[in-house]
Structure formats: structure tokens, C-alpha cells
Scaffold this active site. Structure first.
Site, PDB file in Angstrom:
ATOM      1  CG  ASP A 217     -48.931  35.336 -40.680  1.00  0.00           C
ATOM      2  OD1 ASP A 217     -47.729  35.067 -40.443  1.00  0.00           O
ATOM      3  OD2 ASP A 217     -49.841  34.494 -40.599  1.00  0.00           O
ATOM      4  N   GLY A 243     -45.023  41.452 -40.646  1.00  0.00           N
ATOM      5  CA  GLY A 243     -43.983  41.581 -39.636  1.00  0.00           C
ATOM      6  C   GLY A 243     -43.774  40.286 -38.879  1.00  0.00           C
ATOM      7  CG  ASP A 244     -40.643  37.900 -36.150  1.00  0.00           C
ATOM      8  OD1 ASP A 244     -41.434  37.307 -35.380  1.00  0.00           O
ATOM      9  OD2 ASP A 244     -39.458  37.537 -36.305  1.00  0.00           O
ATOM     10  CG  PHE A 245     -46.082  36.580 -34.127  1.00  0.00           C
ATOM     11  CD1 PHE A 245     -45.207  35.733 -33.469  1.00  0.00           C
ATOM     12  CD2 PHE A 245     -46.935  36.039 -35.088  1.00  0.00           C
ATOM     13  CE1 PHE A 245     -45.157  34.382 -33.771  1.00  0.00           C
ATOM     14  CE2 PHE A 245     -46.893  34.681 -35.391  1.00  0.00           C
ATOM     15  CZ  PHE A 245     -45.997  33.846 -34.730  1.00  0.00           C
ATOM     16  CG  HIS A 263     -50.065  24.760 -31.642  1.00  0.00           C
ATOM     17  ND1 HIS A 263     -50.860  23.759 -32.163  1.00  0.00           N
ATOM     18  CD2 HIS A 263     -49.863  25.624 -32.674  1.00  0.00           C
ATOM     19  CE1 HIS A 263     -51.112  24.004 -33.439  1.00  0.00           C
ATOM     20  NE2 HIS A 263     -50.508  25.133 -33.763  1.00  0.00           N
TER      21      HIS A 263
END
Length: 355
Positions: A217, A243-245, A263
Site C-alpha cells: 500500500d 508503492g502505487d498499485f 470500487h
């Protein structure tokens, strides 16, 4: 009407304006939420219930303890007494009611994290722009400058409150999983993508003693994860990764988990996130998706309320099971199992196999 409550002694500012019929009272209760939500959130954020746990205090006594102005706090407490959170005696001392006691830190069933974490500035401001959002039809971008993720990155304390609120919701989800005896189809190295402090991952690892985990995350969302995972008894089996998914996810996972994450995003971003999981996954790997799934028909569902929150705050949306299957199928996943968890919230566990 089931689920509709009234204020103590029938007191409602809007009811006094609208009238006293059943329909008037129902509408007044809904409109009063503007005030009740903020009074409740402010009381919880200031920690007032914690300081009243040992007995009644005056507004002046409380003000010095919570770092607030005495006059302003007295006025907040007076309003809180209208809404049944505190009582006030003739000497100006305030005491908690059973409802107000639920806002204490660590109280059984405490709602403090929810009252603070889900009423931060981005959510409140986006709710105030709902009509404008609906009128324009323009998509909200949570990752844009000034968006909700930009806000939390710059406000790490607020990010912690939000993570705590999500942990409370996820603990209810975990309870549902335990009640149904749910176990994932896959095992091995479990990568929880967007897993915050690790509530769900800890549960999955505790049901499979041979599995290991990766909690992935944003750095600010992981702040309380080490302590939580250690307390849950799985700290030595979990690797933390920030990190950035939308860019990439940790590689070589057997099971990728996306719980209450997709969502938040539109279809294009979902394909990117799921595509990153697909590329990082080992051959034969699986993807576990948990969401508030929309019913296929016209029946009312709390998923529709969550769908509206996604629209106004995050630019995402809730989807039907069929929409999930089609969307993830376009990225290389086939639906293998669909497990409903409907006793509390309209969750479904959708398990996909990597094609």
C-alpha cells in the site's frame, strides 16, 4: 420504518421546521444528518468521550484537557446533549450517555475511528459537491493534485485515522469470512494489494499456517501495520512493501487480494491495477476480489449508497457480479467462485483464476 431512528425526546431542528407527520419526521431525520455527523465526528476527534470516561466534567475542565476553546466546546457539548451523546446537569457538568460512550477509544464496539476516519475533509467536501458532480457528469480523479490520495499523502495523521476506520470495517468482513468458514481457493504467497494495516491479510494467514504474505500500500497507509501484524501473530510471515498499485505490484505472488479497492476506480484504472496483478502473478495464480456488489435487479441495497460515495469522492463505482466478470475477463482472469457475504453488508468474494 426499519433502520430509521429519532432523536432524544423527538428533538430535531428540521422536524420543527417541516412538521410532525411521519413523512416529515423521516425527511427531517435525514436532513439533520448534516449536523449530527459533524457533532459526532468533532466530539470523537477531540477525544471528549475519553476524558469523560471517569466521570462528569465541565466544559472548562474539558477544554484544558482536549486543547479547545472553553466557550466553543461548551456550545458543541450543548448540541451533543440534544443528540443524546452527553447529558448536562445544573452545575454545567457533562457526562456520557451509553451512545456517547461508543465514541471512547478502545470501548467494546468503539465507533471513534469510524466517526473520525470517514468524516475527514475530502469526504465532507465531496458530499457538499454531490449535486454539482451529478449535474456535470465529470469523473472525480482521486489521484489528481488535490484529490483524496494527494490529501492523505500530505496529511499522514489523517491517513492513519482513515486506515483505522477501514480496519474496523474490514474486521466486520473478517467476521463474516469466519462465520462462513471461507478459505481461498489458492495458497502460498499472498499479496494483499491496498491492504492498509493488514487486517484481512492477518486473517488469511491465520487460516493457513504455511502461507506467507506481502502487504502492499502507500507508505502512509502502512504506518500502523508492523504493530498490528505483530499483535496478530503474523508479523514474521509478512513483508511490507510501499508503492502505487497503478504502477506495479510485488511480483511472484500465488494469490493477489483486492479487497474494497477496485470500487475506488473507473474501468480503465481497474484494468491497469488488475493487469499489474496478472503480470506479477505466478503461473496458475489467482485473484481474490471482495466488493460491495450491486444486485442485478431493482431491489434496494446498501451497495447503491456505497456506489454514490464512490461517485462523489473517488470517481469509482460499484459493479454487479457480471460486470466484474466481464471487466476482469478482459485482463486475463476467469471467474472461479462467487461467495456472497450478505449478513451485514452486501459483500461478495469473487475468486478469479489467471488464464
Amino acid at each position: 420504518m426499519k433502520g430509521v431512528t429519532t432523536l432524544p425526546d423527538g428533538m430535531s431542528l428540521y422536524a420543527a421546521i417541516l412538521g410532525d407527520s411521519a413523512d416529515d419526521s423521516h425527511l427531517a431525520w435525514m436532513m439533520e444528518g448534516l449536523l449530527t455527523a459533524q457533532v459526532t465526528s468533532a466530539l470523537a476527534r477531540l477525544g471528549v468521550p475519553d476524558h469523560l470516561a471517569d466521570g462528569p466534567l465541565t466544559a472548562s475542565e474539558l477544554a484544558s484537557r482536549v486543547g479547545a476553546g472553553a466557550d466553543a466546546l461548551a456550545r458543541l457539548l450543548a448540541a451533543a446533549s440534544v443528540y443524546g451523546l452527553v447529558t448536562r446537569d445544573g452545575a454545567g457538568r457533562h457526562a456520557l450517555t451509553p451512545t456517547g460512550a461508543l465514541l471512547r477509544t478502545g470501548a467494546p464496539g468503539s465507533a471513534r475511528n469510524l466517526a473520525v476516519g470517514f468524516f475527514s475533509l475530502p469526504f465532507w467536501e465531496s458530499a457538499g459537491r454531490l449535486a454539482e458532480t451529478v449535474r456535470s457528469g465529470e469523473r472525480v480523479n482521486p489521484a489528481a493534485p488535490g484529490g483524496i490520495y494527494d490529501y492523505y499523502q500530505g496529511q499522514p495523521d489523517e491517513a492513519v485515522w482513515f486506515a483505522r476506520a477501514m480496519a474496523r470495517v474490514t474486521s466486520i468482513l473478517v467476521g463474516q469470512l469466519e462465520q462462513t468458514g471461507f478459505k481461498p481457493l489458492g495458497s502460498g504467497r499472498i499479496v494483499d494489494v491496498g491492504g492498509s494495516r493488514g487486517t484481512l491479510l492477518a486473517h488469511l494467514l491465520n487460516t493457513d499456517s504455511l502461507a506467507t504474505g506481502v502487504l502492499f500500500d502507500r507508505a502512509e497507509a502502512l504506518a500502523e501495520a508492523p504493530a498490528f501484524l505483530a499483535e496478530a501473530g503474523v508479523g514474521d510471515r509478512v513483508e511490507l512493501a510501499a508503492g502505487d498499485f497503478r504502477e506495479e505490484v510485488p511480483a511472484d505472488g500465488d494469490v493477489y487480494v483486492l479487497s474494497q479497492t477496485l470500487h475506488n476506480w473507473d474501468d480503465e484504472q481497474v484494468r491497469t491495477i488488475v493487469g499489474n496483478c496478472h503480470r506479477a502473478s505466478r503461473a496458475g495464480g489467482s485473484l481474490l476480489v471482495i466488493e460491495y456488489v450491486l444486485p442485478p435487479g431493482p431491489e434496494p441495497s446498501l451497495a447503491h449508497v456505497m456506489d454514490l460515495i464512490m461517485l462523489m469522492a473517488l470517481g469509482g463505482r460499484e459493479r454487479t457480479s457480471a460486470e466484474h466478470e466481464a471487466l476482469l475477463g478482459s485482463v486475463g482472469y476467469a471467474l472461479a467462485r462467487d461467495t456472497p457475504l450478505t449478513d451485514v453488508l452486501p459483500w461478495r468474494v469473487l475468486e478469479f483464476q489467471r488464464m
